[in-house]
Write a protein that holds these residues in place. Structure first.
Motif, PDB file in Angstrom:
ATOM      1  N   SER A  49      56.888  25.577  36.053  1.00  0.00           N
ATOM      2  CA  SER A  49      57.284  26.501  34.976  1.00  0.00           C
ATOM      3  C   SER A  49      57.810  27.816  35.522  1.00  0.00           C
ATOM      4  N   GLY A  50      57.895  27.942  36.844  1.00  0.00           N
ATOM      5  CA  GLY A  50      58.531  29.119  37.423  1.00  0.00           C
ATOM      6  C   GLY A  50      57.596  30.244  37.821  1.00  0.00           C
ATOM      7  N   PHE A  51      56.313  29.974  37.946  1.00  0.00           N
ATOM      8  CA  PHE A  51      55.362  31.013  38.373  1.00  0.00           C
ATOM      9  C   PHE A  51      55.410  31.119  39.891  1.00  0.00           C
ATOM     10  N   THR A  52      55.497  32.363  40.400  1.00  0.00           N
ATOM     11  CA  THR A  52      55.702  32.532  41.837  1.00  0.00           C
ATOM     12  C   THR A  52      54.518  33.251  42.480  1.00  0.00           C
ATOM     13  N   LEU A  53      54.550  33.351  43.794  1.00  0.00           N
ATOM     14  CA  LEU A  53      53.471  34.012  44.523  1.00  0.00           C
ATOM     15  C   LEU A  53      53.316  35.457  44.072  1.00  0.00           C
ATOM     16  N   ASP A  54      54.425  36.165  43.940  1.00  0.00           N
ATOM     17  CA  ASP A  54      54.318  37.562  43.506  1.00  0.00           C
ATOM     18  C   ASP A  54      53.680  37.665  42.127  1.00  0.00           C
ATOM     19  N   ASP A  55      53.964  36.698  41.264  1.00  0.00           N
ATOM     20  CA  ASP A  55      53.314  36.673  39.946  1.00  0.00           C
ATOM     21  C   ASP A  55      51.805  36.502  40.110  1.00  0.00           C
ATOM     22  N   VAL A  56      51.407  35.628  41.030  1.00  0.00           N
ATOM     23  CA  VAL A  56      49.981  35.354  41.254  1.00  0.00           C
ATOM     24  C   VAL A  56      49.252  36.620  41.693  1.00  0.00           C
ATOM     25  N   ILE A  57      49.868  37.358  42.597  1.00  0.00           N
ATOM     26  CA  ILE A  57      49.143  38.454  43.253  1.00  0.00           C
ATOM     27  C   ILE A  57      49.386  39.835  42.663  1.00  0.00           C
ATOM     28  N   GLN A  58      50.295  39.962  41.696  1.00  0.00           N
ATOM     29  CA  GLN A  58      50.661  41.304  41.199  1.00  0.00           C
ATOM     30  C   GLN A  58      49.438  42.124  40.786  1.00  0.00           C
ATOM     31  N   THR A  59      48.504  41.503  40.071  1.00  0.00           N
ATOM     32  CA  THR A  59      47.339  42.260  39.623  1.00  0.00           C
ATOM     33  C   THR A  59      46.507  42.766  40.804  1.00  0.00           C
ATOM     34  N   GLY A  60      46.460  42.002  41.882  1.00  0.00           N
ATOM     35  CA  GLY A  60      45.702  42.423  43.058  1.00  0.00           C
ATOM     36  C   GLY A  60      46.411  43.503  43.852  1.00  0.00           C
ATOM     37  N   VAL A  61      47.742  43.496  43.804  1.00  0.00           N
ATOM     38  CA  VAL A  61      48.515  44.548  44.462  1.00  0.00           C
ATOM     39  C   VAL A  61      48.355  45.854  43.702  1.00  0.00           C
ATOM     40  N   ASP A  62      48.396  45.768  42.364  1.00  0.00           N
ATOM     41  CA  ASP A  62      48.351  46.961  41.518  1.00  0.00           C
ATOM     42  C   ASP A  62      46.949  47.550  41.401  1.00  0.00           C
ATOM     43  N   ASN A  63      45.930  46.773  41.727  1.00  0.00           N
ATOM     44  CA  ASN A  63      44.543  47.227  41.577  1.00  0.00           C
ATOM     45  C   ASN A  63      43.797  47.049  42.884  1.00  0.00           C
ATOM     46  N   PRO A  64      43.841  48.089  43.719  1.00  0.00           N
ATOM     47  CA  PRO A  64      43.255  47.966  45.049  1.00  0.00           C
ATOM     48  C   PRO A  64      41.794  47.574  45.028  1.00  0.00           C
ATOM     49  N   GLY A  65      41.095  47.912  43.943  1.00  0.00           N
ATOM     50  CA  GLY A  65      39.714  47.467  43.887  1.00  0.00           C
ATOM     51  C   GLY A  65      38.750  48.591  44.164  1.00  0.00           C
ATOM     52  N   HIS A  66      37.523  48.222  44.189  1.00  0.00           N
ATOM     53  CA  HIS A  66      36.420  49.159  44.273  1.00  0.00           C
ATOM     54  C   HIS A  66      35.687  48.891  45.575  1.00  0.00           C
ATOM     55  N   PRO A  67      35.214  49.918  46.244  1.00  0.00           N
ATOM     56  CA  PRO A  67      34.496  49.645  47.491  1.00  0.00           C
ATOM     57  C   PRO A  67      33.250  48.782  47.312  1.00  0.00           C
ATOM     58  N   PHE A  68      32.661  48.817  46.086  1.00  0.00           N
ATOM     59  CA  PHE A  68      31.410  48.052  45.931  1.00  0.00           C
ATOM     60  C   PHE A  68      31.592  46.725  45.197  1.00  0.00           C
ATOM     61  N   ILE A  69      32.579  46.705  44.299  1.00  0.00           N
ATOM     62  CA  ILE A  69      32.754  45.502  43.480  1.00  0.00           C
ATOM     63  C   ILE A  69      33.995  44.769  43.946  1.00  0.00           C
ATOM     64  N   MET A  70      33.818  43.512  44.295  1.00  0.00           N
ATOM     65  CA  MET A  70      34.937  42.742  44.809  1.00  0.00           C
ATOM     66  C   MET A  70      35.611  42.002  43.659  1.00  0.00           C
ATOM     67  N   THR A  71      36.818  42.444  43.292  1.00  0.00           N
ATOM     68  CA  THR A  71      37.553  41.732  42.252  1.00  0.00           C
ATOM     69  C   THR A  71      38.338  40.580  42.882  1.00  0.00           C
ATOM     70  N   VAL A  72      38.916  39.722  42.067  1.00  0.00           N
ATOM     71  CA  VAL A  72      39.596  38.543  42.596  1.00  0.00           C
ATOM     72  C   VAL A  72      41.004  38.879  43.071  1.00  0.00           C
ATOM     73  N   GLY A  73      41.767  39.580  42.239  1.00  0.00           N
ATOM     74  CA  GLY A  73      43.081  40.029  42.673  1.00  0.00           C
ATOM     75  C   GLY A  73      44.197  39.027  42.547  1.00  0.00           C
ATOM     76  N   CYS A  74      43.954  37.912  41.879  1.00  0.00           N
ATOM     77  CA  CYS A  74      45.044  36.965  41.636  1.00  0.00           C
ATOM     78  C   CYS A  74      44.731  36.142  40.389  1.00  0.00           C
ATOM     79  N   VAL A  75      45.774  35.631  39.754  1.00  0.00           N
ATOM     80  CA  VAL A  75      45.615  34.838  38.538  1.00  0.00           C
ATOM     81  C   VAL A  75      46.537  33.628  38.587  1.00  0.00           C
ATOM     82  N   ALA A  76      46.248  32.665  37.743  1.00  0.00           N
ATOM     83  CA  ALA A  76      47.120  31.491  37.614  1.00  0.00           C
ATOM     84  C   ALA A  76      48.009  31.648  36.385  1.00  0.00           C
ATOM     85  N   GLY A  77      49.242  31.153  36.478  1.00  0.00           N
ATOM     86  CA  GLY A  77      50.156  31.205  35.349  1.00  0.00           C
ATOM     87  C   GLY A  77      50.251  29.877  34.632  1.00  0.00           C
ATOM     88  N   ASP A  78      49.745  28.857  35.293  1.00  0.00           N
ATOM     89  CA  ASP A  78      49.747  27.506  34.732  1.00  0.00           C
ATOM     90  C   ASP A  78      48.808  26.659  35.577  1.00  0.00           C
TER      91      ASP A  78
END
Lengths: 381, 417
Positions: A49-78
Motif C-alpha cells: 500500500s506504499g508505506f515506507t521506512l520513513d513513514d515507519v520511523i517518523q514518530t520516533g525521529v520527531d519524539n526523541p523520548g524521555h531519559p527514563f521512559i523508553m517509547t517505541v518510536g515506530c508504527v505500522a501503516g498496514d
C-alpha cells in the motif's frame, strides 16, 4: 504520514547518509536499533500500500523520548509493515517484549473458563476492573496511513457488525462528528469519550488526520462493553465494571470479542493475526494480545513501601495513575495492570493480574495492621 | 493465470464486501495482494474520489470554500514532479476547520509546481485570500528599489520599532511540508553558504538550532530572535515540524538588524528591523540584503522561486507575491480607544496585532500595525502604504491628544483588475 512510495522514489535521488535522521539525542527503541547501514538497506522498500521506512520511523525521529521512559518510536501503516521492515521491527519487538524472538510463536487463548478465580477481588480495595485490547481489520491500512475512504470503510463495517450484537451486548454507536451535546456530556460523564489525540507521539505518526471523520464510540446499553472506532487502532475493545469481579469482566470481554470477530468474518473480513505476532496492531508495543487488564486499587500503605516497585516487577505488573498512561497516582489509588502483551496468552496475562492483585491487597492489609510482608514476597514470574 | 484465478476465488467473500463499497466484483478479486492488502495503485480504483472527499461542512477556510467534489475528483490522483498530492496540500485545512471570524487559508504548497498542478484549487483560494487577484489573468509587480520610498521616518515618540519581513524559497527543492531530510539539509547548506558571503554591516553568523549552546540560546531569546518548534496545529498538520530541529537555524548580522530564519515555515524568512521609526533605513537594508543574498546563491547556480503570475513562491498561499509584512510597534493610547479605529485601519489596508505576533492580543496601548496585502502590489507600494498609513495614525493620535476630531480616510484603491 501518508507520503507514500512515489514520494519515496524521489528521495532515493539523495544518498542514504544525506537522508539518515539525526538520532544523537534520542532514546527510543527505534533509535537504539536503526543504523545507517540498515537504513540504506530498507529505504527503497515499501509495503504493497506504499508505506515506507520513513513513514515507519517518523514518530520516533520527531519524539526523541524521555531519559527514563523508553517509547517505541515506530508504527505500522498496514499488516505488511511488520514483514517488509522486519529487519528493524524484529529487534524492536525483541527489545520491547522481553526477548521475544523472530522465530517465537504467540499463543492466543480467549477461553474465559481457563481463568482460575478472579471473581472475588476485595472491593474494599479494588474499585474497578477493566480489560482492553485492540483489533485491526484485514484489508484496510492502519490509522497512520489509511485514506479517508478506508477509514470510513472500517467505520461502516464496524457499525454494521456491532449492530448485530444482542442480549447484554446490545448497544448503540455514536459517531464523533454527529453526536449531540447531550450525548457528548453523557459519554464524558461515563468516562467513555475519547478525544482527538494530543500526544506528539501519536500526532507525529499521522493518526489524527481528518479528525473526527469516521471516528466513534459504541457501547452496550449496560455500559460495560465499549468499542472505540478509528482512534489509535481500527478498534479498541473494552470490558469494564465497578468492583473486583475481574472474572465477569473477562468473560464478557472474551464473549464479546469472539462474537465481534465472527460478525466481521460473516462480512468477509478477518482480524489481522498471525502465529508469530498474534493480533497485529498499529504500535509494536500492542502486538500479541494487545491486552491490558487492570484494576483501580487502593494501596496507600503498599505504595509507600520500599519494595513496591520490586514486587510489581516480579509480578510482571505495572502501575499508572488512574487517569491513564500519562498520569500519576492520586490519593494512594493506582491503576495496576499487566506489563506484557506478547508471548503470553490472554488468559495467562489476566491470571497474572488476578493473582498479583490478590497478593498486593493481602500485603496492603498486613501493612495496615503494622505487620511485615517479607514472607509474602513473590518470586520473579 | 492460475495463481490469479485462485486468488480471485479465495478472496471471493472479501470481494463481495468490497463490491458493496462501490467497486466491481470481478475487478476487486484482482486488486487484492495475496494476504489481503490493497496495492497502492489498486486502491485508487477501489476507492473513487467520492469515497475520499473530506467532510467540510463545519469548515470555514479558503480551501473549504473553493474545493468541490468535481475539483477533488479531477485532482486527487495527480502528482507534482516531486510526487506531492492534493490530499497533502489540503490536509491542514481538513484538520483545522477554522474560526467563525478568522478565515484561514487551509492549504499549503509542497513545491513550486503545486500551484500549477493544483491550480484548479489554488487559483480560487488565491482570489479569495488576495482580494480578487486572478492568477490566470493578472501579473504581480516586483519592486525592491528602496530609493523610491518617501517619507519613511516616523516620530520616535510614537513608533518604538520598525520591521520588514518576507520569505524566499530555493528553486528546485521541495517546500517545508514536503521536503525530505536531505532536501531540508540542502536548503540549509545553500543558504548558510550564501550568507557567509555577506559583508560590512550585513556580515554575521549562523546558529544551528540543534547545535547552539545554552548561552547562545539565551542570547537569541533575549534578542527576541529565537523561533521555536511550531505548536500551531495549522502548521503541524501541514507536516512542517517533521524531524525538528534538523537543519533549522537562525542567522543574524553582528548588528542584530538583519535576521534570517532557515527552514521554519518557509525555506527562509528574511527580516530587517531596528528600534525607533527609521523605516526608510530598515527597508533599504531589507532590499540590499535580499539582493545580495540572491546574487550569492545565483553565483552557485541556485535561484529563488518566482514567476510573474504569483511573484515569490512561498509555502502558504497567503504569502505569495511579495510575502512582505512591513510593520511598526506604535503607541496609540487615544486612537485605540476611538470606535473608528478599526474602520480607519481597514481603509488604510492595515491590520493590528498584539506585540507578541499574529496570535497575540495587544497589551496596553502599543500595537503591531502592518500591511494587510501581499500580492498584487509591489514591495515598494506596500511599504509606502504602511508608511503613509502609520503617519495618518500618528496624526490622528496627536489630534486626539489635543482634543481635536479625526476623520476616517477614504479607502485605499485596490490593484487594477
Amino acid at each position: 504520514m501518508p507520503f507514500g512510495n512515489t514520494h519515496n522514489q524521489m528521495k532515493l535521488k539523495y544518498a542514504s547518509d544525506q537522508e539518515y535522521p539525526d538520532l544523537s539525542q534520542h532514546n527510543n527503541h527505534m533509535a537504539k536499533i536503526l543504523t545507517p547501514a540498515m537504513y540504506e538497506r530498507l529505504r527503497s522498500k515499501q509495503t504493497p500500500s506504499g508505506f515506507t521506512l520513513d513513514d515507519v520511523i517518523q514518530t520516533g525521529v520527531d519524539n526523541p523520548g524521555h531519559p527514563f521512559i523508553m517509547t517505541v518510536g515506530c508504527v505500522a501503516g498496514d499488516e505488511e509493515t511488520y514483514e517488509v521492515f522486519k529487519e528493524l521491527l524484529d529487534p524492536v519487538i525483541e527489545d520491547r517484549h522481553g526477548g521475544y524472538k523472530p522465530t517465537d510463536k504467540h499463543k492466543t487463548d480467549l477461553n474465559p473458563d481457563n481463568l482460575k478465580g478472579g471473581d472475588d477481588l476485595d472491593s474494599n480495595y479494588v474499585l474497578s476492573s477493566r480489560v482492553r485490547t485492540g483489533r485491526s481489520v484485514r484489508g484496510f491500512c492502519l490509522p497512520p496511513h489509511c485514506s479517508r475512504g478506508e477509514r470510513r470503510g472500517v467505520e461502516k463495517l464496524s457499525v454494521e457488525a456491532l449492530a448485530a450484537l444482542s442480549g447484554d451486548l446490545k448497544g448503540k454507536y455514536y459517531a464523533l462528528k454527529n453526536m449531540t451535546e447531550a450525548e457528548q456530556q453523557q459519554l464524558i460523564d461515563d468516562h467513555f469519550l475519547f478525544d482527538k489525540p494530543v500526544s506528539p507521539l501519536l500526532l507525529a505518526s499521522g493518526m489524527a488526520r481528518d479528525w473526527p471523520d469516521a471516528r466513534g464510540i459504541w457501547h452496550n446499553d449496560n455500559k460495560t462493553f465499549l468499542v472505540w472506532v478509528n482512534e489509535e487502532d481500527h478498534l479498541r475493545v473494552i470490558s469494564m465494571q465497578k468492583g473486583g469481579n475481574m472474572k465477569e469482566v473477562f468473560n464478557r470481554f472474551c464473549t464479546g470479542l469472539t462474537k465481534i470477530e465472527s460478525l466481521f468474518k460473516d462480512r468477509g473480513h478477518a482480524f489481522m493475526w498471525n502465529e508469530h505476532l498474534g493480533y497485529v496492531l498499529t504500535c509494536p508495543s500492542n502486538l500479541g494480545t494487545g491486552l491490558r487488564a487492570g484494576v483501580h486499587v487502593k494501596l496507600p500503605n503498599m505504595s509507600k513501601h520500599a519494595k513496591f516497585e520490586e514486587v510489581l516487577k516480579r509480578l510482571r505488573l505495572q502501575k499508572r495513575g488512574t487517569g491513564g498512561v500519562d498520569t500519576a497516582a492520586v490519593g494512594g489509588v493506582f491503576d495496576i495492570s499487566n506489563a506484557d502483551r506478547l508471548g503470553f496468552s490472554e488468559v495467562e496475562l489476566v491470571q497474572m493480574v488476578v493473582d498479583g492483585i490478590k497478593l498486593l491487597v493481602e500485603m496492603e492489609k498486613r501493612l495496615e495492621k503494622g505487620q511485615s510482608i517479607d514472607d509474602l514476597m513473590p518470586a520473579q514470574k | 493465470m492460475a495463481n490469479t484465478f485462485r486468488r480471485l476465488i479465495s478472496s471471493r467473500s472479501t470481494a463481495v464486501l468490497l463490491a458493496s463499497l462501490g467497486a466491481g466484483t470481478m475487478a476487486t478479486g484482482f486488486l487484492l495482494s495475496e494476504n489481503g492488502s490493497l496495492a497502492a495503485e489498486m486502491k485508487k480504483k477501489l476507492y473513487p474520489p467520492s469515497s475520499d472527499f473530506p467532510d467540510l461542512r463545519k469548515h470555514n477556510n479558503c480551501m473549504a470554500s473553493a474545493l468541490t467534489p468535481a475539483i477533488y475528483a479531477r485532482l486527487r490522483d495527480k502528482l507534482t514532479p516531486n510526487n506531492w498530492t492534493l490530499d497533502q496540500c489540503i490536509q491542514t485545512g481538513v484538520d483545522n476547520p477554522g474560526h467563525p471570524f478568522i478565515k484561514t487559508v487551509g492549504c499549503v504548497a509542497g513545491d513550486e509546481e503545486s500551484y500549477e498542478v493544483f491550480a484548479d484549487l489554488f487559483d480560487p483560494v488565491i482570489k479569495d485570500r488576495h482580494n480578487g487577484y486572478d492568477p490566470k489573468t493578472m501579473t504581480h509587480p516586483t519592486d525592491l528599489d528602496a530609493s523610491k520610498l518617501t517619507n519613511g521616518m516616523f516620530d520616535d515618540n510614537y513608533v518604538l520599532s520598525s520591521r520588514v519581513r518576507t520569505g524566499r524559497s530555493i528553486r528546485g527543492l521541495s517546500l517545508p511540508p514536503a521536503c525530505s531530510r536531505a532536501e531540508r539539509r540542502e536548503v540549509e547548506r545553500v543558504v548558510v553558504m550564501a550568507l557567509a558571503g555577506l559583508k560590512d554591516d550585513l556580515s554575521g553568523r549562523y546558529y544551528s538550532l540543534g547545535e547552539m549552546t545554552e548561552k547562545e540560546q539565551q542570547q537569541l531569546i533575549d534578542d527576541h530572535f529565537l523561533f521555536d518548534k511550531p505548536v500551531s496545529p495549522l502548521l503541524t498538520c501541514a507536516f512542517m515540524a517533521r524531524d525538528w530541529p534538523d537543519a533549522r537555524g537562525i542567522w543574524h548580522n553582528n548588528e542584530k538588524t538583519f535576521l534570517i530564519w532557515v527552514n521554519e515555515e518557509d525555506h527562509t524568512r528574511v527580516i530587517s528591523m531596528e528600534k525607533g521609526g527609521n523605516m526608510k533605513r530598515v527597508f533599504e537594508r531589507f532590499c540590499r540584503g535580499l539582493k545580495q543574498v540572491e546574487h550569492l546563491i545565483q553565483e552557485r547556480g541556485w535561484e529563488f522561486m518566482w514567476n510573474e503570475r504569483l511573484g515569490y513562491v512561498l509555502t502558504c498561499p497567503s504569502n505569495l507575491g511579495t510575502g512582505l509584512r512591513a510593520g511598526v510597534h506604535v503607541r496609540l493610547p487615544n486612537l485605540s480607544k476611538d470606535p473608528r479605529f478599526s474602520k480607519i485601519l481597514d481603509n488604510l489596508r492595515l491590520q493590528k496585532r498584539g506585540t507578541g505576533g499574529v496570535d497575540t492580543a495587544a497589551t496596553g496601548d502599543t500595537f503591531d500595525i502592518s500591511n494587510n496585502d501581499r500580492l498584487g502590489k509591489s514591495e515598494v507600494e506596500l511599504v509606502q502604504l504602511l508608511v503613509d498609513g502609520v503617519h495618518y495614525l500618528i496624526d490622528c493620535e496627536k489630534k486626539l491628544e489635543k482634543g481635536q476630531d479625526i476623520k476616517v480616510p477614504a479607502p485605499v484603491t485596490q490593484f487594477k483588475k
